[in-house]
Design a protein around this motif. Structure first.
Motif, PDB file in Angstrom:
ATOM      1  N   TYR A 136       7.478  22.026 -25.492  1.00  0.00           N
ATOM      2  CA  TYR A 136       7.307  20.707 -24.890  1.00  0.00           C
ATOM      3  C   TYR A 136       7.096  20.862 -23.386  1.00  0.00           C
ATOM      4  O   TYR A 136       7.591  21.809 -22.767  1.00  0.00           O
ATOM      5  N   THR A 137       6.351  19.915 -22.821  1.00  0.00           N
ATOM      6  CA  THR A 137       6.255  19.818 -21.370  1.00  0.00           C
ATOM      7  C   THR A 137       6.553  18.379 -20.972  1.00  0.00           C
ATOM      8  O   THR A 137       6.219  17.435 -21.698  1.00  0.00           O
ATOM      9  N   ALA A 138       7.218  18.218 -19.822  1.00  0.00           N
ATOM     10  CA  ALA A 138       7.597  16.878 -19.361  1.00  0.00           C
ATOM     11  C   ALA A 138       7.362  16.771 -17.862  1.00  0.00           C
ATOM     12  O   ALA A 138       7.747  17.668 -17.100  1.00  0.00           O
ATOM     13  N   SER A 139       6.702  15.696 -17.452  1.00  0.00           N
ATOM     14  CA  SER A 139       6.552  15.386 -16.033  1.00  0.00           C
ATOM     15  C   SER A 139       7.641  14.368 -15.687  1.00  0.00           C
ATOM     16  O   SER A 139       7.635  13.240 -16.188  1.00  0.00           O
ATOM     17  N   VAL A 140       8.582  14.780 -14.846  1.00  0.00           N
ATOM     18  CA  VAL A 140       9.806  14.003 -14.625  1.00  0.00           C
ATOM     19  C   VAL A 140       9.901  13.559 -13.168  1.00  0.00           C
ATOM     20  O   VAL A 140       9.595  14.332 -12.250  1.00  0.00           O
ATOM     21  N   ASN A 141      10.340  12.321 -12.983  1.00  0.00           N
ATOM     22  CA  ASN A 141      10.550  11.769 -11.647  1.00  0.00           C
ATOM     23  C   ASN A 141      11.981  11.231 -11.564  1.00  0.00           C
ATOM     24  O   ASN A 141      12.371  10.337 -12.321  1.00  0.00           O
ATOM     25  N   PHE A 142      12.754  11.785 -10.620  1.00  0.00           N
ATOM     26  CA  PHE A 142      14.158  11.393 -10.450  1.00  0.00           C
ATOM     27  C   PHE A 142      14.361  10.454  -9.264  1.00  0.00           C
ATOM     28  O   PHE A 142      15.487  10.247  -8.835  1.00  0.00           O
ATOM     29  N   THR A 143      13.270   9.887  -8.728  1.00  0.00           N
ATOM     30  CA  THR A 143      13.374   9.077  -7.510  1.00  0.00           C
ATOM     31  C   THR A 143      14.371   7.931  -7.658  1.00  0.00           C
ATOM     32  O   THR A 143      15.136   7.625  -6.731  1.00  0.00           O
ATOM     33  N   GLN A 144      14.395   7.284  -8.817  1.00  0.00           N
ATOM     34  CA  GLN A 144      15.265   6.122  -9.018  1.00  0.00           C
ATOM     35  C   GLN A 144      16.627   6.485  -9.598  1.00  0.00           C
ATOM     36  O   GLN A 144      17.421   5.595  -9.901  1.00  0.00           O
ATOM     37  N   SER A 145      16.906   7.767  -9.743  1.00  0.00           N
ATOM     38  CA  SER A 145      18.193   8.164 -10.315  1.00  0.00           C
ATOM     39  C   SER A 145      19.321   7.957  -9.310  1.00  0.00           C
ATOM     40  O   SER A 145      19.198   8.340  -8.137  1.00  0.00           O
ATOM     41  N   PRO A 146      20.437   7.390  -9.716  1.00  0.00           N
ATOM     42  CA  PRO A 146      21.571   7.202  -8.800  1.00  0.00           C
ATOM     43  C   PRO A 146      22.375   8.481  -8.591  1.00  0.00           C
ATOM     44  O   PRO A 146      23.255   8.520  -7.734  1.00  0.00           O
ATOM     45  N   GLN A 147      22.093   9.512  -9.360  1.00  0.00           N
ATOM     46  CA  GLN A 147      22.869  10.737  -9.265  1.00  0.00           C
ATOM     47  C   GLN A 147      22.303  11.666  -8.196  1.00  0.00           C
ATOM     48  O   GLN A 147      21.111  11.645  -7.892  1.00  0.00           O
ATOM     49  N   SER A 148      23.189  12.489  -7.656  1.00  0.00           N
ATOM     50  CA  SER A 148      22.755  13.471  -6.666  1.00  0.00           C
ATOM     51  C   SER A 148      22.050  14.624  -7.368  1.00  0.00           C
ATOM     52  O   SER A 148      22.154  14.801  -8.583  1.00  0.00           O
ATOM     53  N   LYS A 149      21.342  15.416  -6.567  1.00  0.00           N
ATOM     54  CA  LYS A 149      20.635  16.559  -7.129  1.00  0.00           C
ATOM     55  C   LYS A 149      21.605  17.538  -7.780  1.00  0.00           C
ATOM     56  O   LYS A 149      21.333  18.078  -8.871  1.00  0.00           O
ATOM     57  N   ALA A 150      22.752  17.767  -7.140  1.00  0.00           N
ATOM     58  CA  ALA A 150      23.747  18.689  -7.699  1.00  0.00           C
ATOM     59  C   ALA A 150      24.252  18.180  -9.042  1.00  0.00           C
ATOM     60  O   ALA A 150      24.435  18.962  -9.994  1.00  0.00           O
ATOM     61  N   GLU A 151      24.463  16.863  -9.151  1.00  0.00           N
ATOM     62  CA  GLU A 151      24.924  16.292 -10.418  1.00  0.00           C
ATOM     63  C   GLU A 151      23.855  16.422 -11.503  1.00  0.00           C
ATOM     64  O   GLU A 151      24.164  16.706 -12.667  1.00  0.00           O
ATOM     65  N   LEU A 152      22.604  16.215 -11.117  1.00  0.00           N
ATOM     66  CA  LEU A 152      21.514  16.327 -12.084  1.00  0.00           C
ATOM     67  C   LEU A 152      21.377  17.761 -12.591  1.00  0.00           C
ATOM     68  O   LEU A 152      21.207  17.997 -13.794  1.00  0.00           O
ATOM     69  N   VAL A 153      21.417  18.719 -11.660  1.00  0.00           N
ATOM     70  CA  VAL A 153      21.304  20.130 -12.056  1.00  0.00           C
ATOM     71  C   VAL A 153      22.455  20.514 -12.975  1.00  0.00           C
ATOM     72  O   VAL A 153      22.267  21.185 -14.002  1.00  0.00           O
ATOM     73  N   SER A 154      23.664  20.070 -12.626  1.00  0.00           N
ATOM     74  CA  SER A 154      24.828  20.370 -13.456  1.00  0.00           C
ATOM     75  C   SER A 154      24.689  19.759 -14.854  1.00  0.00           C
ATOM     76  O   SER A 154      25.008  20.402 -15.868  1.00  0.00           O
ATOM     77  N   GLY A 155      24.176  18.533 -14.910  1.00  0.00           N
ATOM     78  CA  GLY A 155      23.986  17.878 -16.202  1.00  0.00           C
ATOM     79  C   GLY A 155      22.960  18.602 -17.062  1.00  0.00           C
ATOM     80  O   GLY A 155      23.137  18.756 -18.278  1.00  0.00           O
ATOM     81  N   LEU A 156      21.880  19.062 -16.443  1.00  0.00           N
ATOM     82  CA  LEU A 156      20.859  19.802 -17.183  1.00  0.00           C
ATOM     83  C   LEU A 156      21.389  21.154 -17.655  1.00  0.00           C
ATOM     84  O   LEU A 156      21.070  21.615 -18.764  1.00  0.00           O
ATOM     85  N   GLU A 157      22.199  21.807 -16.810  1.00  0.00           N
ATOM     86  CA  GLU A 157      22.808  23.085 -17.203  1.00  0.00           C
ATOM     87  C   GLU A 157      23.693  22.886 -18.443  1.00  0.00           C
ATOM     88  O   GLU A 157      23.626  23.664 -19.408  1.00  0.00           O
ATOM     89  N   THR A 158      24.509  21.850 -18.416  1.00  0.00           N
ATOM     90  CA  THR A 158      25.413  21.584 -19.540  1.00  0.00           C
ATOM     91  C   THR A 158      24.644  21.243 -20.808  1.00  0.00           C
ATOM     92  O   THR A 158      24.954  21.738 -21.905  1.00  0.00           O
ATOM     93  N   LEU A 159      23.622  20.395 -20.664  1.00  0.00           N
ATOM     94  CA  LEU A 159      22.820  20.003 -21.821  1.00  0.00           C
ATOM     95  C   LEU A 159      22.121  21.214 -22.435  1.00  0.00           C
ATOM     96  O   LEU A 159      22.084  21.378 -23.660  1.00  0.00           O
ATOM     97  N   ALA A 160      21.535  22.073 -21.596  1.00  0.00           N
ATOM     98  CA  ALA A 160      20.835  23.255 -22.100  1.00  0.00           C
ATOM     99  C   ALA A 160      21.782  24.159 -22.883  1.00  0.00           C
ATOM    100  O   ALA A 160      21.403  24.737 -23.910  1.00  0.00           O
ATOM    101  N   ALA A 161      23.019  24.288 -22.387  1.00  0.00           N
ATOM    102  CA  ALA A 161      23.996  25.146 -23.075  1.00  0.00           C
ATOM    103  C   ALA A 161      24.471  24.511 -24.380  1.00  0.00           C
ATOM    104  O   ALA A 161      24.534  25.178 -25.424  1.00  0.00           O
ATOM    105  N   ASP A 162      24.791  23.218 -24.350  1.00  0.00           N
ATOM    106  CA  ASP A 162      25.342  22.554 -25.535  1.00  0.00           C
ATOM    107  C   ASP A 162      24.303  22.381 -26.642  1.00  0.00           C
ATOM    108  O   ASP A 162      24.617  22.509 -27.826  1.00  0.00           O
ATOM    109  N   ALA A 163      23.053  22.073 -26.264  1.00  0.00           N
ATOM    110  CA  ALA A 163      22.010  21.794 -27.259  1.00  0.00           C
ATOM    111  C   ALA A 163      21.210  23.033 -27.622  1.00  0.00           C
ATOM    112  O   ALA A 163      20.268  22.936 -28.413  1.00  0.00           O
ATOM    113  N   LYS A 164      21.582  24.203 -27.019  1.00  0.00           N
ATOM    114  CA  LYS A 164      20.830  25.443 -27.256  1.00  0.00           C
ATOM    115  C   LYS A 164      19.346  25.229 -26.955  1.00  0.00           C
ATOM    116  O   LYS A 164      18.446  25.513 -27.766  1.00  0.00           O
ATOM    117  N   LEU A 165      19.110  24.706 -25.758  1.00  0.00           N
ATOM    118  CA  LEU A 165      17.765  24.348 -25.312  1.00  0.00           C
ATOM    119  C   LEU A 165      17.310  25.328 -24.233  1.00  0.00           C
ATOM    120  O   LEU A 165      18.061  25.609 -23.288  1.00  0.00           O
TER     121      LEU A 165
END
Length: 657
Positions: free
Chosen positions: A38-67
């Motif tokens: 899969y490929t995704a073009s993603v825009n986080f401009t309107q996200s209320p979360q900080s970059k550190a929070e977003l990176v941490s969330g993606l790290e956790t998701l990748a580990a939990d979902a085996k992604l």
């Protein structure tokens, strides 16, 4: 000679197919690097979360979902030839590892997502995993406030992209023409033998099978040799990891081409099958192919006249876009702030002007605010295509790329002429005098504007880049009016400074200092990320540069196809007139006199081609370039006709066929 031409053309078709296979692999790699599904073009401009929070969330998701989740980034130092991958989750490498890309000249590294630093999180993500993991990531994007456009990997879609978006459809059409060329060459070569078989009563089916079998046999070695050479070239270039998809694509195209060649052979045989009356007339059997060869050549010329100009135009547009986005390279060390968090109402957080003031004192605050003529009718009416407000730090950054060195009295060097208020048209002067009081730190007055914000007419040959108030957009202006301030923070109001920080028109040249500044101040809680301003533009420049290279290659390949079809036409014309050539030459005629009819015919075709290229719908092809088609077509064409006639005459002299 025709036998050699058949072998060379067969090898050439295979090489063309190898190029298309390489384009397929590159398109697959560009769209779905790292073998992603899969490929995704993603825009986080309107996200209320900080970059550190977003990176941490993606790290956790990748580990939990085996992604397997990866961010694609163009290197800011060498953005045209560097592309790196940042991996989230447990698959991330502990140390940077070199990456080998299939596209020539492109390098990069495989790194952990924790190394992103000031690289924006917006952009292209690619990932692989189960359907459940993909759904979980899509849901996470929505929960985090990001917008994502997702595409699933599909071989048909990739092949369509490789053919259409990169201009590879032109070499593909070239291959079809060359397959017809091979068939015509071979059947012209076997024309005499076929006529004798017909006279001897050989069944038609047997003649067809023998002709097709001999055509396939003579093509086997050139095709195999060219395919093997392509595979060796891939291995020798250090791209063995991409050998499997390349070989599969090439093998599939060769099989399809062989089927197409069989069909082309049957059509050629049907169109040129001699009747008994024709054989009895004792006319050269190659004469049946003269009309078909001329039709093939004219079809190739039509292909060039109709399709080459749009391809050249698309290549020029891609190159122009690349040059435009390359202007971001001057700002590769500058960062902008993505703001968010709680604040009073819709107001911007407190402390922004203090940050700007401290950065301005350090000399690391760059400012540019560009308006185009479309945004301001006053500019267009007075010969300017835009207006740009800048500070000297910004000019120091972009000056070297534009070819000037800012001076104290002449901030644009030799590429700027001072313009006093009295020299400006009345309506433009009125526009500035009405606007400046709204931004003036000294109060709502226009007094002193010429001192703190002097105007200059830009006279450089390269377009001047100005940052648009639309985030991530750079405007290139050829004739802008440029207003220069020494110190942004002492010229403009706090409200103006805050809004330009928010829109990305005020950028900072020291990312580490900004991070340290924000770490121990309340403002840091309102800054969601500190990102390089150049990344999106440089990545787009890299993509368009690759498209321009491919389109240029496609244009060259179709010209090679034209040369091949002209060669076939010349040889068949010479064989058709072999007896007349022999009589004329032995009677003392010069080659110019013998070939006068062909010269007139080819000159007519060249003139028609030139006129077609000069049509208004191909406005990007200048008349001077179109006129070059005349000698570029005639010179090799006449040379091939002369060579074919001489060889045919010598063959008759030596009683060889």
């Amino acid at each position: 000679m025709l036998r050699i031409l058949v072998r060379v053309t067969a090898a050439g078709v295979t090489l063309f197919l190898a190029v298309i296979s390489a384009l397929y692999v590159m398109a697959e790699e560009d769209g779905f690097p790292d073998g992603a599904e899969y490929t995704a073009s993603v825009n986080f401009t309107q996200s209320p979360q900080s970059k550190a929070e977003l990176v941490s969330g993606l790290e956790t998701l990748a580990a939990d979902a085996k992604l397997r989740l990866v961010k694609v980034v163009a290197g800011p130092e060498d953005f045209l030839s560097t592309r790196s991958l940042y991996v989230f989750g447990p698959d991330a490498p502990p140390t940077p590892q070199p990456l080998s890309w299939f596209r020539p000249g492109v390098t990069g590294q495989l790194r952990a997502a924790t190394d992103l630093g000031d690289t924006p999180l917006d952009g292209t993500f690619v990932y692989s995993g189960s359907a459940r993991a993909a759904v979980a990531l899509d849901a996470w994007f929505k929960r985090s406030g990001a917008t994502a456009t997702i595409q699933h990997r599909d071989a048909g879609t990739i092949f369509g992209y490789a053919l259409l978006s990169t201009g590879a459809w032109l070499p593909f059409l070239t291959c079809l023409i060359l397959l017809l060329t091979v068939s015509i060459c071979w059947y012209a070569l076997r024309a005499r033998a076929r006529a004798l078989k017909i006279l001897c009563g050989t069944p038609m089916r047997r003649i067809l099978v023998e002709d097709l079998g001999s055509l396939l046999r003579i093509c086997v070695l050139p095709v195999a040799g060219a395919a093997l050479a392509s595979v060796v070239a891939v291995i020798a270039s250090g791209r063995a990891t991409a050998l499997a998809p390349f070989a599969l694509a090439l093998g599939a195209l060769i099989v399809v081409s062989l089927v197409a060649m069989v069909i082309a052979g049957l059509l050629t045989s049907a169109l040129t099958w001699p009747s008994v009356a024709t054989i009895a007339s004792r006319r050269p059997p190659e004469g049946h192919f003269a009309t078909v060869a001329e039709v093939l050549k004219i079809a190739t010329l039509l292909l060039i006249a109709l399709l080459l100009p749009p391809v050249v135009s698309a290549a020029q547009e891609s190159s122009s876009f690349t040059r435009q986005q390359t202007s971001w390279a001057s700002l590769d060390r500058y960062v902008s702030l993505r703001l968010g968090g709680s604040s009073a109402g819709d107001s911007l957080p407190a402390g922004l002007t203090d940050l700007a003031r401290d950065a301005d004192e350090r000399g690391s605050l760059a400012f540019a605010y560009a308006q185009g003529a479309a945004d301001n009718e006053t500019l267009a009416a007075n010969g300017y295509d835009g207006i740009v407000m800048v500070n000297r730090t910004y000019l120091d950054a972009v000056g070297p790329a534009l070819g000037f060195t800012p001076g104290s009295a002449r901030p644009l060097g030799s590429q700027g002429e001072p313009v006093s208020d009295a020299q400006l048209p009345t309506n433009l002067s009125r526009y500035l005098s009405d606007s400046f009081p709204l931004w003036n730190r000294a109060g709502r007055t226009d007094a002193g504007r010429e001192t703190v914000l002097p105007a200059f007419r830009y006279t450089g040959t390269k377009p001047f880049p100005g940052i648009s108030p639309v985030p991530g957009e750079l405007r290139l202006l050829s004739r802008p009016l440029i207003l220069v301030t020494d110190r942004v923070t002492t010229t403009f109001t706090d409200g103006f400074l805050e809004s330009t920080i928010s829109s990305g028109n005020l950028v900072f040249g020291d990312s580490a200092w900004v991070q340290a500044y924000l770490s121990d101040r309340p403002l840091g809680g309102h800054v969601r990320s500190v990102d390089r301003v150049s990344d999106a533009g440089l990545y787009a420049a890299q993509q368009q540069s690759m498209v321009a290279q491919t389109l240029t290659l496609s244009a060259l390949l179709v010209l090679l196809a034209l040369l091949t079809s002209v060669a076939v036409s010349a040889w068949i014309a010479a064989l058709t007139r072999s007896r007349r050539l022999f009589v004329q030459r032995t009677s003392g005629w010069t080659w110019r006199r013998i070939l006068a009819g062909r010269i007139r015919w080819e000159a007519t075709l060249a003139a028609l081609l030139t006129l077609a290229l000069m049509l208004p719908r191909f406005g990007d092809i200048s008349a001077a370039w179109a006129l070059l088609a005349l000698p570029l077509y005639l010179v090799p064409t006449l040379g091939l006709h002369r060579r074919a006639a001489e060889t045919t005459f010598n063959s008759r002299i030596n009683r060889s066929t």
